[in-house]
Design an enzyme around this catalytic site. Structure first.
Site, PDB file in Angstrom:
ATOM      1  N   ARG A  57      -1.156 -62.868 -34.421  1.00 47.44           N
ATOM      2  CA  ARG A  57      -1.962 -62.706 -36.273  1.00 47.44           C
ATOM      3  C   ARG A  57      -1.077 -62.799 -37.296  1.00 47.44           C
ATOM      4  O   ARG A  57       0.302 -62.510 -37.466  1.00 47.44           O
ATOM      5  CB  ARG A  57      -1.558 -60.807 -35.680  1.00 47.44           C
ATOM      6  CG  ARG A  57      -2.596 -60.369 -37.590  1.00 47.44           C
ATOM      7  CD  ARG A  57      -2.164 -58.794 -37.279  1.00 47.44           C
ATOM      8  NE  ARG A  57      -2.884 -58.365 -38.531  1.00 47.44           N
ATOM      9  CZ  ARG A  57      -2.769 -57.277 -39.075  1.00 47.44           C
ATOM     10  NH1 ARG A  57      -1.668 -56.203 -38.590  1.00 47.44           N
ATOM     11  NH2 ARG A  57      -3.432 -56.884 -39.896  1.00 47.44           N
TER      12      ARG A  57
ATOM     13  N   ASN B  37       4.388 -46.740 -37.762  1.00 44.92           N
ATOM     14  CA  ASN B  37       3.774 -47.918 -38.314  1.00 44.92           C
ATOM     15  C   ASN B  37       2.256 -47.254 -38.260  1.00 44.92           C
ATOM     16  O   ASN B  37       1.760 -48.832 -37.093  1.00 44.92           O
ATOM     17  CB  ASN B  37       3.674 -49.608 -38.299  1.00 44.92           C
ATOM     18  CG  ASN B  37       3.560 -50.267 -38.989  1.00 44.92           C
ATOM     19  OD1 ASN B  37       2.509 -50.349 -39.484  1.00 44.92           O
ATOM     20  ND2 ASN B  37       3.724 -51.839 -38.852  1.00 44.92           N
TER      21      ASN B  37
ATOM     22  N   ALA C 128      -3.546 -50.246 -40.864  1.00 42.35           N
ATOM     23  CA  ALA C 128      -4.384 -49.648 -41.338  1.00 42.35           C
ATOM     24  C   ALA C 128      -4.877 -48.793 -41.261  1.00 42.35           C
ATOM     25  O   ALA C 128      -5.395 -47.815 -41.959  1.00 42.35           O
ATOM     26  CB  ALA C 128      -6.237 -50.845 -41.313  1.00 42.35           C
TER      27      ALA C 128
ATOM     28  N   TYR D 195       3.029 -61.518 -40.815  1.00 37.82           N
ATOM     29  CA  TYR D 195       3.675 -60.547 -40.171  1.00 37.82           C
ATOM     30  C   TYR D 195       4.942 -60.996 -39.616  1.00 37.82           C
ATOM     31  O   TYR D 195       5.939 -60.964 -38.620  1.00 37.82           O
ATOM     32  CB  TYR D 195       2.991 -60.477 -39.625  1.00 37.82           C
ATOM     33  CG  TYR D 195       1.535 -59.394 -40.267  1.00 37.82           C
ATOM     34  CD1 TYR D 195       2.823 -57.558 -40.612  1.00 37.82           C
ATOM     35  CD2 TYR D 195       0.732 -59.829 -39.769  1.00 37.82           C
ATOM     36  CE1 TYR D 195       1.580 -57.050 -40.846  1.00 37.82           C
ATOM     37  CE2 TYR D 195      -0.068 -59.333 -41.407  1.00 37.82           C
ATOM     38  CZ  TYR D 195       0.351 -57.721 -41.120  1.00 37.82           C
ATOM     39  OH  TYR D 195      -0.391 -56.471 -41.605  1.00 37.82           O
TER      40      TYR D 195
ATOM     41  N   HIS E 206       6.143 -50.094 -43.073  1.00 42.68           N
ATOM     42  CA  HIS E 206       5.529 -51.506 -42.660  1.00 42.68           C
ATOM     43  C   HIS E 206       6.206 -52.779 -42.808  1.00 42.68           C
ATOM     44  O   HIS E 206       7.026 -52.545 -43.324  1.00 42.68           O
ATOM     45  CB  HIS E 206       4.420 -51.079 -43.836  1.00 42.68           C
ATOM     46  CG  HIS E 206       3.576 -50.171 -44.483  1.00 42.68           C
ATOM     47  ND1 HIS E 206       2.219 -49.893 -43.393  1.00 42.68           N
ATOM     48  CD2 HIS E 206       4.112 -48.937 -44.868  1.00 42.68           C
ATOM     49  CE1 HIS E 206       2.147 -48.719 -43.271  1.00 42.68           C
ATOM     50  NE2 HIS E 206       2.780 -48.185 -44.434  1.00 42.68           N
TER      51      HIS E 206
ATOM     52  N   PRO F   1      -2.950 -49.680 -34.752  1.00 43.98           N
ATOM     53  CA  PRO F   1      -4.378 -51.052 -34.945  1.00 43.98           C
ATOM     54  C   PRO F   1      -3.295 -52.129 -35.162  1.00 43.98           C
ATOM     55  O   PRO F   1      -2.718 -52.259 -36.607  1.00 43.98           O
ATOM     56  CB  PRO F   1      -4.721 -50.620 -35.888  1.00 43.98           C
ATOM     57  CG  PRO F   1      -4.368 -49.715 -36.698  1.00 43.98           C
ATOM     58  CD  PRO F   1      -3.699 -49.064 -36.011  1.00 43.98           C
ATOM     59  N   ASN F   2      -3.974 -53.531 -34.632  1.00 42.57           N
ATOM     60  CA  ASN F   2      -3.634 -54.940 -34.819  1.00 42.57           C
ATOM     61  C   ASN F   2      -1.765 -55.187 -34.150  1.00 42.57           C
ATOM     62  O   ASN F   2      -1.364 -56.846 -34.172  1.00 42.57           O
ATOM     63  CB  ASN F   2      -4.344 -55.546 -36.641  1.00 42.57           C
ATOM     64  CG  ASN F   2      -5.150 -55.296 -35.902  1.00 42.57           C
ATOM     65  OD1 ASN F   2      -6.295 -55.142 -35.038  1.00 42.57           O
ATOM     66  ND2 ASN F   2      -6.030 -54.845 -36.960  1.00 42.57           N
TER      67      ASN F   2
ATOM     68  N   GLU G 210       7.265 -42.975 -42.116  1.00 44.94           N
ATOM     69  CA  GLU G 210       6.580 -44.166 -42.049  1.00 44.94           C
ATOM     70  C   GLU G 210       7.444 -45.753 -42.535  1.00 44.94           C
ATOM     71  O   GLU G 210       7.536 -46.263 -43.716  1.00 44.94           O
ATOM     72  CB  GLU G 210       6.112 -43.915 -43.741  1.00 44.94           C
ATOM     73  CG  GLU G 210       4.359 -44.596 -43.439  1.00 44.94           C
ATOM     74  CD  GLU G 210       3.400 -44.590 -44.732  1.00 44.94           C
ATOM     75  OE1 GLU G 210       2.756 -45.502 -45.375  1.00 44.94           O
ATOM     76  OE2 GLU G 210       3.939 -43.783 -45.685  1.00 44.94           O
TER      77      GLU G 210
ATOM     78  N   ARG H 128      -0.269 -56.726 -51.508  1.00 47.80           N
ATOM     79  CA  ARG H 128      -1.032 -56.620 -50.922  1.00 47.80           C
ATOM     80  C   ARG H 128      -2.276 -55.788 -51.954  1.00 47.80           C
ATOM     81  O   ARG H 128      -2.544 -55.605 -53.295  1.00 47.80           O
ATOM     82  CB  ARG H 128      -1.089 -56.589 -49.753  1.00 47.80           C
ATOM     83  CG  ARG H 128       0.070 -57.401 -49.267  1.00 47.80           C
ATOM     84  CD  ARG H 128       0.217 -56.521 -47.725  1.00 47.80           C
ATOM     85  NE  ARG H 128      -1.106 -57.498 -46.897  1.00 47.80           N
ATOM     86  CZ  ARG H 128      -1.345 -57.228 -45.085  1.00 47.80           C
ATOM     87  NH1 ARG H 128      -0.768 -56.323 -45.153  1.00 47.80           N
ATOM     88  NH2 ARG H 128      -2.283 -57.708 -44.853  1.00 47.80           N
TER      89      ARG H 128
END
Length: 137
Positions: free
Chosen positions: A17, A71, A74, A22, A97, A9-10, A95, A104
């Protein structure tokens, strides 16, 4: 060698964004540069904002591809279902990110994917995908 990058998502909003986290590049542009840099790899890409679609895609490719770079955005921190899907398939998953999730919010420190993944790459911006890709060579 056949590898797919699956984004959650996103991540379709990369380039727009939160560029301070990012960056300003779109993923589509970055993906094209990866394909050019690694012509020996049959590289595919899938993105969805919907958890079930991510699980369906992993199940579709998870017994025939050589690698998955995931990725989950969330969903990494909330989806037991995605973690179970990674565990259920035979294709190795890395995985990824873009940001360092440990720098964060504290809820981003938990991953339901990491324990079943081949490895984890985080915090190197878009370069995290390339580092994950190199782990399959």
């Amino acid at each position: 060698m056949k590898i797919i990058i699956i984004n959650g998502p996103n991540l379709n909003l990369l380039g727009k964004r939160e560029p301070e986290i990012y960056g300003s590049a779109t993923f589509e542009d970055y993906f094209e540069s990866l394909k050019s840099k690694f012509p020996q790899i049959e590289l595919h890409y899938f993105q969805s904002n919907i958890e079930g679609e991510l699980i369906n895609k992993m199940q579709d490719v998870g017994f025939s591809y050589d690698g998955i770079i995931l990725n989950a955005g969330a969903y990494t921190h909330t989806s037991i279902g995605i973690g179970d899907a990674v565990k259920a398939i035979t294709t190795p998953v890395v995985e990824v990110h873009i940001s360092n999730t440990f720098s964060r919010e504290s809820f981003r420190h938990q991953s339901y994917i990491s324990g079943n993944a081949k490895g984890v790459v985080l915090g190197f911006g878009m370069k995290s995908y390339e580092l994950a890709l190199l782990s399959f060579l």
